[in-house]
Design an enzyme around this catalytic site. Structure first.
Site, PDB file in Angstrom:
ATOM      1  N   SER A 585       0.846  -1.200   0.000  1.00 42.48           N
ATOM      2  CA  SER A 585       0.000   0.000   0.000  1.00 42.48           C
ATOM      3  C   SER A 585       0.875   1.241   0.000  1.00 42.48           C
ATOM      4  O   SER A 585       1.996   1.231   0.510  1.00 42.48           O
ATOM      5  CB  SER A 585      -0.904   0.016   1.238  1.00 42.48           C
ATOM      6  N   TYR A 598      -2.615  -0.218  10.696  1.00 42.30           N
ATOM      7  CA  TYR A 598      -2.598  -0.598   9.282  1.00 42.30           C
ATOM      8  C   TYR A 598      -1.334  -0.091   8.587  1.00 42.30           C
ATOM      9  O   TYR A 598      -0.647  -0.839   7.886  1.00 42.30           O
ATOM     10  CB  TYR A 598      -3.843  -0.033   8.594  1.00 42.30           C
TER      11      TYR A 598
END
Length: 708
Positions: A585, A598
């Protein structure tokens, strides 16, 4: 009408004729040909996939003269009668085809006749006529079936098959000895009929069966009846003189142990068989296979090879039989490979000797010398070929060959074709021309991919892209219902050979092993592993719980670690390199609010990727990263409050998030699952084989996420 004949009349073949369906086709002989062909092709006891051909002759208008003329419709080159349609038929003027006899120059010039078939074409949209065209053309019957039934070939391949055929059918079935298909064989069939008026069929030595009738239905019933009689005869003789295949030499291994052993060995075998090009595998422990490979006669019969041309064209002339105990310890892969290497070297040497001994001055170059069929006594049969369908069909053909050997041995003695005759078929220039006409392989042909979380969103898009580019995939997901739905979708779109499925929780070591075992049993191993499964939690540091933290790190970091570890085990067994792609990501590089768990887990994924790339390069295993951002469509990442959390962090509504993400990128673009799939394809397409440790951003351009 079917009269008194019905399915109850047959035990060994399937009677599928439907009077009502046939009545709808009455008057259209070509439609009835297709109907009959599809019924025959639906029963593998009657003919193998792609094997045999069917025809009909009927009166049609000559488009040039307007006069009635006799036309023959026959399955075209390379087709399969089970799925035959009008577009797969060749249509030829019968009188023109037969007139070619006047310019036929003999066996030495046999192949030139195939091009001359083009002068006989009636339908300009016709499929290319096959080499078997004259075999049908020189027989006078309206409907003809040429099939490769195991029961008939067992008699045709028996040492005294001609005598048995004569006695079994009281002279109603003729006999033509082995000869390569072609124009001359068509003339021999005509001669056989002339010498034996009133016969209902002809047995071709070591090859197959011709049967016929004046109508589609008469041909169908005649075909079934002859094959049924052959099968009855074989059944009555199994075990009569001696046990089948000489009886069992070893006791069958329990099924669970067979599967476990096969899954452990398949990647090693695949590595050997992929020495020239990547191969896809298939495994079966069908009871017919086990009866043969566990028998006393295996050692004698297996080297003889197959008899029917269709069989050995798919399976090579003979299999490789492993000298490996069914309960052998396969834990030390390098030791196992060292033990098996001499067997593969010997097989390749024997194949080369076969080629050099039998080749002609104009023979094509020697093809891949690796085995297609590998027999592991006590365990099962492995087959390897260019794709899953071809590997599966090769296994089916070898089971046909086993059936033939079983039948021939029960009634007489099995005989295979002489090696020179087999070579003349395998390296036939017409077969070579057919191979040269095959479409160019797709970039991922022969590659096997396992994409975690591939029942939706990014994972499904990657799997779909890989299949479209020639790969086979192992679909998996934590959600069994969603996985089933995706499997059904892929079956409809790509067929049953394109995928396998496995329920997979990436934090569960047992399920991980089962998923990779699925890959090994279904396809022989794995080449590409995409760590895509994930979830997201967006909370402030105060709201973040320890449970949230553990879940994120278990799925994203530990999951990537465990999947990669299992993948490397198989990749090293194969020793042909491979690719690991980690879907990370933009958040691995960019700091933002409400993202402690995250974002830091993604950063750990990114650095773990670098570490793995550094470690695995020596094994030709490439590890690369794709960094997406804000892939909203059909993604699990937006479940569980993530969208709400991100919207809150940026001061927008959930509905405004897609536009917000697009506007903050340099390209002002929304990112879709297909964009990530395309990036993954770029990395594994073969054009990036010298690249590892890279990060490929697919985020529309986020400057803060630039790696360099």
């Amino acid at each position: 009408m079917s009269g008194t004949i019905g399915k109850e009349s047959f035990k060994h073949v399937s009677y599928l004729w439907d009077d009502a369906k046939a009545a709808e086709l009455a008057g259209d002989e070509v439609a009835l040909l297709l109907y009959r062909s599809n019924l025959l092709g639906a029963d593998l006891r009657l003919t193998n996939y792609g094997g045999g051909n069917t025809s009909c002759k009927a009166i049609a208008k000559d488009p040039l003269t307007g006069l009635d003329t006799e036309v023959m419709w026959i399955k075209g080159s390379g087709g399969d009668i089970g799925t035959l349609t009008r577009s797969g038929l060749a249509a030829l003027y019968v009188d023109r085809l037969r007139s070619l006899e006047h310019i036929y120059r003999g066996l030495e010039q046999e192949d030139e006749m195939v091009e001359l078939f083009n002068h006989c074409i009636y339908d300009l949209a016709s499929k290319a006529p096959s080499i078997d065209t004259p075999l049908h053309g020189f027989l006078p019957f309206k409907h003809i079936d040429h099939l490769h039934p195991d029961a008939a070939i067992a008699i045709a391949a028996a040492k005294d098959g001609k005598r048995i055929t004569q006695e079994l059918f009281n002279g109603e079935i003729g006999w033509v000895g082995w000869q390569r298909p072609g124009f001359d064989l068509g003339l021999q069939l005509r001669q056989c009929l002339a010498e034996n008026p009133g016969i209902r069929g002809i047995m071709l030595g070591s090859h197959g069966l011709f049967t016929w009738g004046d109508t589609a239905y008469e041909s169908y019933v005649n075909t079934l009846t002859v094959i049924e009689r052959c099968a009855e005869y074989l059944e009555a003789n199994y075990g009569k003189e001696r046990p089948v295949f000489g009886g069992a030499k070893i006791v069958a291994t329990p099924e669970a142990d067979r599967k476990k052993q096969a899954a452990a060995l398949a990647p090693i075998l695949r590595g050997f068989c992929s020495s020239e090009r990547a191969m896809v595998g298939h495994f079966t422990d069908d009871e017919r296979v086990l009866e043969f490979i566990n028998s006393n006669d295996l050692e004698r019969l297996a080297p003889l090879g197959t008899s029917c041309p269709d069989h050995f064209l798919r399976t090579k002339i003979s299999p490789l039989v492993l000298d490996l105990a069914p309960d052998a310890d396969l834990a030390d892969a390098e030791s196992v490979k060292s033990g098996l290497a001499p067997a593969f070297e010997a097989y390749r040497a024997l194949y080369k000797e076969y080629y050099e001994t039998c080749k002609h001055p104009n023979s094509p170059a020697m093809r891949d010398p690796n085995p297609v069929i590998i027999l592991y006594p006590g365990i099962g049969l492995f087959s390897f070929s260019k794709d899953k369908q071809t590997a599966r069909v090769a296994a089916e053909f070898y089971i046909n060959a086993i059936n033939v050997m079983k039948g021939a041995e029960a009634i007489s003695e099995y005989t295979a074709l002489p090696r020179q005759e087999a070579f003349n078929i395998e390296y036939w220039l017409l077969e070579e021309a057919k191979l040269q006409r095959m479409p160019k392989p797709k970039p991922l042909s022969g590659r096997i991919a396992l994409i975690t979380g591939s029942a939706g969103g990014i994972g499904k898009a990657i799997a779909r892209k890989f299949v479209q580019e020639g790969a086979v995939v192992v679909l998996n997901d934590l959600n069994a219902e969603r996985l089933q739905s995706t499997g059904d979708e892929f079956k409809t779109a790509f067929g049953k050979d394109a995928y396998a499925t496995a329920v997979l929780d990436v934090t569960n070591a047992e399920q991980i092993q089962q998923a990779f075992d699925t890959a090994a049993l279904a396809f022989g191993g794995v080449d590409i592993v995409v760590n895509n499964a994930g979830l997201s939690i967006s909370k402030s540091i105060e709201e973040h719980t320890q449970q949230d933290w553990d879940l994120l790190y278990d799925v994203l970091v530990k999951g990537q670690f465990l999947i990669t570890q299992a993948a490397v085990n198989i990749l090293k067994k194969q020793a042909i390199g491979g690719d690991i792609i980690n879907i990370v990501s933009k958040n691995a590089l960019v700091s933002g609010p409400n993202n402690a768990g995250y974002g830091s887990a993604k950063a750990a994924q990114l650095h773990l990727s670098r570490l793995n790339a550094a470690e695995l390069g020596a094994a030709k295993i490439r590890v690369n990263v794709v960094n997406p951002d804000a892939v909203i469509s059909d993604s699990n990442i937006w479940a569980g409050g993530w969208a709400e959390g991100r919207a809150k962090a940026y001061g927008v509504t959930v509905e405004e998030l897609p536009a917000y993400y697009a506007k903050r990128t340099l390209l002002n673009e929304m990112i879709l699952p297909d964009d990530i799939a395309n990036a993954c394809f770029v990395l594994v397409s073969g054009l990036m084989n010298k690249s590892t440790g890279n990060v490929l951003n697919v985020d529309g351009g986020v400057a803060m996420a630039f790696v360099r």
